[in-house]
Write a protein that holds these residues in place. Sequence first.
Motif, short mmCIF file in Angstrom:
data_model
loop_
_atom_site.label_atom_id
_atom_site.label_comp_id
_atom_site.label_asym_id
_atom_site.label_seq_id
_atom_site.Cartn_x
_atom_site.Cartn_y
_atom_site.Cartn_z
N GLU A 29 1.01 -1.29 0.21
CA GLU A 29 -0.01 -0.13 -0.23
C GLU A 29 0.88 1.19 0.17
O GLU A 29 0.47 2.22 -0.76
N GLN A 32 2.38 1.70 -3.38
CA GLN A 32 1.28 2.13 -4.48
C GLN A 32 0.79 3.59 -4.44
O GLN A 32 0.84 4.25 -5.33
N GLU A 33 0.83 3.94 -2.94
CA GLU A 33 0.61 5.29 -2.70
C GLU A 33 1.69 6.31 -3.41
O GLU A 33 1.11 7.42 -3.97
N ASP A 35 3.76 5.54 -5.99
CA ASP A 35 3.55 5.44 -7.18
C ASP A 35 2.49 6.61 -7.77
O ASP A 35 2.30 7.23 -8.62
N ASP A 36 1.14 6.41 -7.13
CA ASP A 36 -0.13 7.20 -7.47
C ASP A 36 0.36 8.70 -7.14
O ASP A 36 -0.08 9.81 -7.85
N ALA A 37 0.92 9.05 -6.08
CA ALA A 37 1.44 10.49 -5.95
C ALA A 37 2.18 11.14 -6.99
O ALA A 37 2.12 12.35 -7.29
N GLY A 39 2.57 9.79 -10.01
CA GLY A 39 2.26 9.49 -11.63
C GLY A 39 3.35 8.81 -12.40
O GLY A 39 3.35 8.97 -13.42
N GLN A 40 4.15 7.81 -11.67
CA GLN A 40 4.92 6.95 -12.23
C GLN A 40 5.22 5.60 -11.58
O GLN A 40 4.60 5.43 -10.26
N ARG A 41 5.79 4.61 -12.22
CA ARG A 41 5.84 3.27 -11.79
C ARG A 41 7.23 3.31 -11.02
O ARG A 41 8.06 2.38 -11.45
N ALA A 110 2.11 11.08 0.54
CA ALA A 110 2.11 11.64 -0.83
C ALA A 110 2.90 12.88 -0.99
O ALA A 110 3.40 13.24 -2.07
#
Length: 311
Positions: A29, A32-33, A35-37, A39-41, A110
């Motif tokens: 988690e 993933q958070e 990555d989401d913050a 906008g990249q992998r 984030a």
Amino acid sequence: MRAFIFPGQGSQSVGMGKALSEASTVAREVFQEVDDALGQRLFRIMTEGPEDQLTLTENAQPAIMANAIATLRVLEKEGGIRLADKAGFVAGHSLGEYSALCAAGALDLATTARLLKLRGQAMQAAVPVGVGAMAALLGADIEKAQGLADAAAQGEVCTVANDNDPSQVVISGHRGAIERAIELVKDHGIKRGILLPVSAPFHCPLMQPAADAMAQALADAALQAPLVPVYANVTAAPVADAETIKALLVEQVTGRVRWRESVVAMFDNGVHEFVEFGGKVLAPMVKRSAQDANATSVISMDDIEALMKGL
């Protein structure tokens, strides 16, 4: 008393976080958070590489933070442990100070990730590649390192960037000055000087454009008082006021990382146990600076489970 500490740049390696994410939903988690913050992998780069992408400053900084915070979150959530109950202070080395602030609730995850992405980009852009350099001085205390830096400067920037422990100091500045310093080490009673594989001269006045960028970003960032005081890199003293923390984070970009002094100050303030999350760089430094302290590195699930039993 105990301090939770967080590593800085150089502690990244391809594969970081992979085993932890496979063992814990909590860790997944966190990754993933982040990555989401961003906008990249980023987590894919952390686990699969390529290495040159991971070592890019803009990737390495949030990656190291994500790995450290994932380790801590697994301890907290799966062990039912609250940081404020188990640690009197937090501290981090350079970018690790952001990890420490995130750990202590001063910054959300984030925001921390985005600030470190920007910090990495700004530090890389501040000085053209090849203009600056850094070198590690082995067998050097702060006085010898400062004398060498002063002698090698010759009108260029050459300054102490990291006072890591009694036997290792890092200098930073113009490449010509750093190369001169390496040639002069023996004259100053220093065992060896090693040019570091870094892309920019961190923690020196050449980083002023990056400091300006961070001043703007931090002015807009939501930063709360931490749950426990953080030992700031540039003062080697505890701070808990949000606005003061912001100012010190700006100063940190061009200022010296006073890690040795921070460790000694924490030890003198009653901290006799140091727990490093997500790396194994700081614990040996702690032992060299405060020989009577206990210092542990926590990276794997086994490490986390062992720590749970000892807390």
